[in-house]
Design an enzyme around this catalytic site. Structure first.
Site, PDB file in Angstrom:
ATOM      1  N   CYS A  44       0.814  -1.219   0.000  1.00  0.00           N
ATOM      2  CA  CYS A  44       0.000   0.000   0.000  1.00  0.00           C
ATOM      3  C   CYS A  44       0.847   1.269   0.000  1.00  0.00           C
ATOM      4  O   CYS A  44       0.549   2.227  -0.728  1.00  0.00           O
ATOM      5  CB  CYS A  44      -0.954  -0.005   1.193  1.00  0.00           C
ATOM      6  SG  CYS A  44      -0.178  -0.400   2.773  1.00  0.00           S
ATOM      7  N   HIS A  74      -2.944   6.595   4.306  1.00  0.00           N
ATOM      8  CA  HIS A  74      -1.495   6.642   4.526  1.00  0.00           C
ATOM      9  C   HIS A  74      -0.943   7.972   4.018  1.00  0.00           C
ATOM     10  O   HIS A  74      -1.354   8.460   2.954  1.00  0.00           O
ATOM     11  CB  HIS A  74      -0.795   5.517   3.757  1.00  0.00           C
ATOM     12  CG  HIS A  74      -0.985   4.149   4.338  1.00  0.00           C
ATOM     13  ND1 HIS A  74      -1.685   3.911   5.491  1.00  0.00           N
ATOM     14  CD2 HIS A  74      -0.545   2.936   3.901  1.00  0.00           C
ATOM     15  CE1 HIS A  74      -1.674   2.601   5.743  1.00  0.00           C
ATOM     16  NE2 HIS A  74      -0.986   1.992   4.793  1.00  0.00           N
TER      17      HIS A  74
END
Length: 340
Positions: free
Chosen positions: A130, A243
Site C-alpha cells: 500500500c 497513509h
C-alpha cells in the site's frame, strides 16, 4: 459480454472495498462469486444493489472463471492462487507472496501498464504494498522528466493497513484512556497505538530495517527503475484510514517546483492540492473514499542539487489495495482479455 469474476477474501476490509469499487467503476461483470474461509461461510456482502452470500474458498472450482481478485493473505494465497491460475483464471493478488517473483508482474497501472503482458508466465499478477503504490504514482512522471537518483521517504501509515484488528485496537485503546479501569494492552501492535506513533511495521531484518521498509525499496525498483536508490522509515500512526508520506527526491537533472507541480497536475491518478496557506494541503481524513493520490507541499530542497520535497496522501484501502487491483483487472481486460 463481460467477465466472470471471483473475490477471494470477500468479508475482509480489502475484499469488501474491491466489491464496492467494481460496482462504482461499472466493471463489466457477467457473474461474480464471493469466497471466504469456512468460519465466514454464508456471510452476506454487498455488490452494488445486490447482496451475495460467501462460498467456501477451499472447495471452489475456478474453472471457467476469468479473473480472481485475492485478498486473503500470503498463506492462503500460496495454497489457492496456483490452483486458480492452473484452471485458467488470472489471479490478481493483494498479498506480498508473488511481488518479488521475477515471473510475476508487479503493477501500478499509472506507472507500468506494459508489464501486464507478463501475466502469462504464471497466470498471476501482483498488487504492490500500500505505501509503495501511492508513492510510485507520484514518482513516475517526475522520473520521466528529470531521472530520479535517490528517494528518502518517511511514512505515516494508518491502522487499517494492519487489518480490522488494527482498527479495533486503536478504537478500544482510545476509549480505555478515558476509562482507567478498562485497560487495553497492545495485542496487534507492539506498543500502545492510541495517542502514540510506532516506528515499526512488519518484522525486523538483520540490516536493522523492517520488512515494510524493505518492501518499499524492492518494489519501487521493480515497478519504476532498478537504478533508483530508496531509503524508508515506516511509522504506524493513530489514524484509521489513509497513509501519508513525506518524500524527498534527488534528481539527475534540474527540476524546479513549479514545473514539478504542473507535471503532477497532468499525471494520471494524481490530484494536486498545494496552496501555501492554512489548510492548503490534504490530510488522511480528507482522502478517505477517494480514488486519487493527493500531492501537497511541493517545494525545493536547498540542501542538495536538484532536490524536491513533497507530501503524498492516499486511501490505503483503495489505491493502496482494492482500487489498484481493480485497475489491474481493467488493464487486463482492455489490453489482453478484451471481453468487456
Amino acid at each position: 459480454m463481460g467477465y466472470r469474476v471471483v473475490i477471494a477474501g470477500a468479508t475482509g476490509n480489502v475484499g469488501r472495498e474491491m466489491l464496492n469499487i467494481l460496482a462504482e467503476r461499472h466493471f463489466p461483470v457477467d457473474e461474480i462469486a464471493v469466497l471466504a474461509s469456512r468460519k465466514s461461510l454464508g456471510t452476506d456482502v454487498s455488490f452494488g444493489e445486490k447482496t451475495l452470500k460467501t462460498k467456501d474458498l477451499d472447495t471452489f472450482d475456478f474453472t471457467g472463471w476469468d479473473i480472481a481478485l485475492f485478498a486473503v493473505g500470503s498463506e492462503a494465497t500460496k495454497k489457492y492462487a496456483p490452483k486458480a491460475a492452473k484452471s485458467g483464471c488470472v489471479v490478481i493478488d493483494n498479498s506480498s507472496l508473488y511481488r518479488y517473483d521475477p515471473d510475476v508482474p508487479l503493477i501500478v497501472p499509472e506507472v507500468n501498464p506494459e508489464a501486464v503482458h507478463g501475466y502469462a508466465k504464471k497466470n498471476i499478477i501482483a498488487n504492490p504494498n500500500c505505501s509503495t503504490a501511492q508513492m510510485v504514482v507520484a514518482l513516475k512522471p517526475l522520473h520521466d522528466r528529470a531521472t530520479i537518483k535517490r528517494v528518502v521517504v518517511s511514512t505515516y501509515q494508518s491502522v487499517s493497513g494492519a487489518g480490522k484488528e488494527g482498527a479495533d485496537e486503536l478504537w478500544d485503546q482510545t476509549k480505555s484512556i478515558y476509562n482507567p479501569t478498562d485497560d487495553k494492552p497492545p495485542r496487534k501492535f507492539t506498543k500502545q497505538i492510541a495517542f502514540n506513533v510506532i516506528p515499526h511495521i512488519d518484522v525486523f531484518l538483520d540490516s536493522g530495517e523492517t520488512k515494510e521498509e524493505w518492501k518499499m525499496v524492492a518494489e519501487t525498483k521493480k515497478i519504476v527503475d532498478p537504478k533508483i536508490k530508496v531509503t524508508a522509515t515506516c511509522v504506524r500512526v493513530p489514524v484509521f484510514v489513509g497513509h501519508s508520506e513525506a518524500i524527498n527526491i534527488e534528481f539527475e537533472d534540474p527540476l524546479d517546483e513549479d514545473e514539478a507541480r504542473e507535471i503532477l497536475r497532468e499525471a494520471p491518478g494524481i490530484m494536486v492540492i498545494d496552496k501555501r496557506e492554512d489548510g492548503g494541503y490534504v490530510t488522511p481524513v480528507e482522502c478517505v473514499g477517494d480514488f486519487a493520490t493527493f500531492i501537497s507541499r511541493i517545494r525545493q530542497d536547498s540542501t542538495i542539487d536538484n532536490g524536491l520535497n513533497l507530501w503524498c496522501v492516499s486511501d490505503n484501502l483503495r489505491k493502496g489495495a482494492a482500487l489498484n487491483a481493480v485497475q489491474i483487472a481493467e488493464l487486463l481486460g482492455n489490453r489482453v482479455l478484451k471481453k468487456g
